[in-house]
Write a protein that holds these residues in place. Structure first.
Motif, short mmCIF file in Angstrom:
data_model
loop_
_atom_site.label_atom_id
_atom_site.label_comp_id
_atom_site.label_asym_id
_atom_site.label_seq_id
_atom_site.Cartn_x
_atom_site.Cartn_y
_atom_site.Cartn_z
N GLN A 145 75.08 12.57 -4.12
CA GLN A 145 75.85 12.28 -5.16
C GLN A 145 75.32 12.23 -6.43
OE1 GLN A 145 77.93 8.40 -4.92
NE2 GLN A 145 78.38 8.48 -2.69
N LEU A 146 74.27 12.26 -6.53
CA LEU A 146 73.44 12.50 -7.85
C LEU A 146 73.61 13.86 -8.46
CD1 LEU A 146 69.98 10.59 -7.07
CD2 LEU A 146 72.28 9.54 -7.98
N THR A 147 74.06 14.89 -7.81
CA THR A 147 74.16 16.28 -8.21
C THR A 147 75.14 16.23 -9.36
OG1 THR A 147 75.56 16.69 -6.36
CG2 THR A 147 73.23 17.29 -6.18
N ALA A 148 76.17 15.27 -9.05
CA ALA A 148 77.19 15.27 -9.99
C ALA A 148 77.23 14.11 -10.96
CB ALA A 148 78.63 15.19 -9.24
N ALA B 131 74.65 7.45 -9.86
CA ALA B 131 75.80 8.26 -9.61
C ALA B 131 77.07 7.87 -10.70
CB ALA B 131 76.20 8.34 -8.21
N ALA B 132 77.11 6.71 -10.86
CA ALA B 132 78.36 6.17 -11.54
C ALA B 132 77.97 6.44 -13.16
CB ALA B 132 78.54 4.67 -11.14
N GLY B 133 76.89 6.69 -13.43
CA GLY B 133 76.40 7.04 -14.70
C GLY B 133 75.61 5.90 -15.54
N ALA B 134 75.23 5.03 -14.89
CA ALA B 134 74.09 4.21 -15.24
C ALA B 134 72.70 4.78 -15.71
CB ALA B 134 73.77 2.92 -14.23
N ASP B 135 72.30 4.26 -17.09
CA ASP B 135 71.24 4.77 -17.50
C ASP B 135 69.81 3.61 -17.45
OD1 ASP B 135 72.26 6.96 -18.85
OD2 ASP B 135 73.33 5.27 -19.97
N ALA B 136 70.28 2.48 -16.99
CA ALA B 136 69.30 1.32 -16.83
C ALA B 136 69.93 0.38 -15.72
CB ALA B 136 68.98 0.70 -17.96
N VAL B 137 69.10 -0.15 -15.05
CA VAL B 137 69.73 -1.23 -13.98
C VAL B 137 68.74 -2.36 -13.97
CG1 VAL B 137 69.49 -1.60 -11.40
CG2 VAL B 137 69.79 0.77 -12.46
N LEU B 138 69.44 -3.50 -13.91
CA LEU B 138 68.87 -4.99 -13.84
C LEU B 138 68.42 -5.24 -12.70
CD1 LEU B 138 68.72 -7.62 -15.91
CD2 LEU B 138 70.74 -8.44 -14.21
N LEU B 139 67.13 -5.84 -12.55
CA LEU B 139 66.23 -6.37 -11.62
C LEU B 139 65.99 -7.91 -11.99
CD1 LEU B 139 63.87 -3.51 -10.71
CD2 LEU B 139 66.07 -3.92 -9.70
#
Length: 291
Positions: A42-45, A144-152
């Protein structure tokens, strides 16, 4: 590849524990339906990654603003009846927000990766996926949805999980915003490799009470160490006014994350402008309208 989820904090509020239980079921469903290979395909798109860290670092606003797109919360219910994630994000952008946080939990916050994806196609600002991350599959879906950062969230993850998730997140070109609630949680992060962004949440996960002095206390204790390590610090919960932002800037905070106080305003762009530039002619004429 999956990692066992061990909750290191046993004093969590029952509602929070229910959220985590539900999230584990969701992760198990994703793992059953999708292999890691299919997630990677999915990351290819996926849209090009924006630099969330540099955006906060170079923002002209001190502290900069991460404005949140969130429809509901378990304790507040529906926050904004006329919820339109794209319109909200665009208004934040016009008002001068530096980055946008998108809550993607569906059951308790009525969010979704579709909100993240829709905003990514219409707004250029860096996006944070805010969810309860328990497994790498969620990180791949966020990218894949367009996130540039993720919360942990440090309170629900072991040191090994955080370190492993950091490797995945950085491998994908994203940044991780690691949330802490105490000095002990912050000190855990100092022992890890490549921690770049820390978020201090002023909300107690045991009783959901809020006290913004938590940020001031943690920064007073570890400000020099954070600066020496080059770690940017954000804060959230209990912030409403330009005075609150000034207090956070004095404490050494680089950015504030705000959602509900902004979403409760009719004109979101104006609300952001009033918050960031309270000495502007526009603010002096119209006031802050209860932010």
């Amino acid at each position: 590849m999956t990692y066992p989820v061990t909750i290191p904090n046993a004093s969590l509020q029952p509602l929070f524990k229910e959220i985590l239980w539900q999230k584990k079921q969701e992760v198990a469903q994703i793992q059953q339906e999708m292999s890691l290979a299919s997630l990677q395909r999915q990351l290819t798109a996926a849209p090009t990654v924006r630099d969330f860290f540099t955006a906060l670092q170079q923002s002209p606003n001190k502290p900069s603003l991460i404005a949140e797109v969130k429809k509901a919360s378990p304790n507040q219910g529906i926050i904004r009846a006329d919820f339109d994630p794209i319109a909200i994000a665009q208004a934040y952008d016009r008002g001068g927000a530096t980055c946008i946080s998108v809550v993607t939990d569906q059951k308790f916050f009525q969010g979704g990766f579709e909100h993240l994806r829709a905003i990514r196609h219409r707004v250029a600002l860096p996006l944070l996926c805010k969810d309860f991350i328990l497994d790498p599959c969620q990180i791949y879906l966020a990218r894949a949805a367009g996130a540039d950062a993720v919360l942990l969230i440090a309170a629900i993850l072991t040191d090994r999980e955080i370190q492993n998730f950091l490797r995945v997140i950085h491998y994908l070109g994203m940044n991780a915003l690691i949330e802490v609630h105490s000095l002990a949680e912050m000190d855990r992060l100092f022992k890890m490799d490549d921690v770049r962004l820390i978020s201090i949440n002023n909300r107690n996960l045991g009783d959901f009470s809020i006290d913004i002095s938590i940020t001031q206390q943690l920064m007073a204790a570890r400000r020099s160490q954070l600066k020496n390590l080059g770690i940017l610090v954000t804060t959230e919960s209990g912030l409403y006014t330009p005075t609150d932002l000034s207090l956070m800037a004095e404490a050494g905070i680089n950015a504030v994350l705000m959602g509900e106080p902004l979403l409760q305003q009719q004109d979101l762009a104006q609300a952001v402008r009033s918050l960031l530039k309270p000495d502007s002619p526009e603010f002096l004429k119209n006031g802050i309208k209860a932010i």
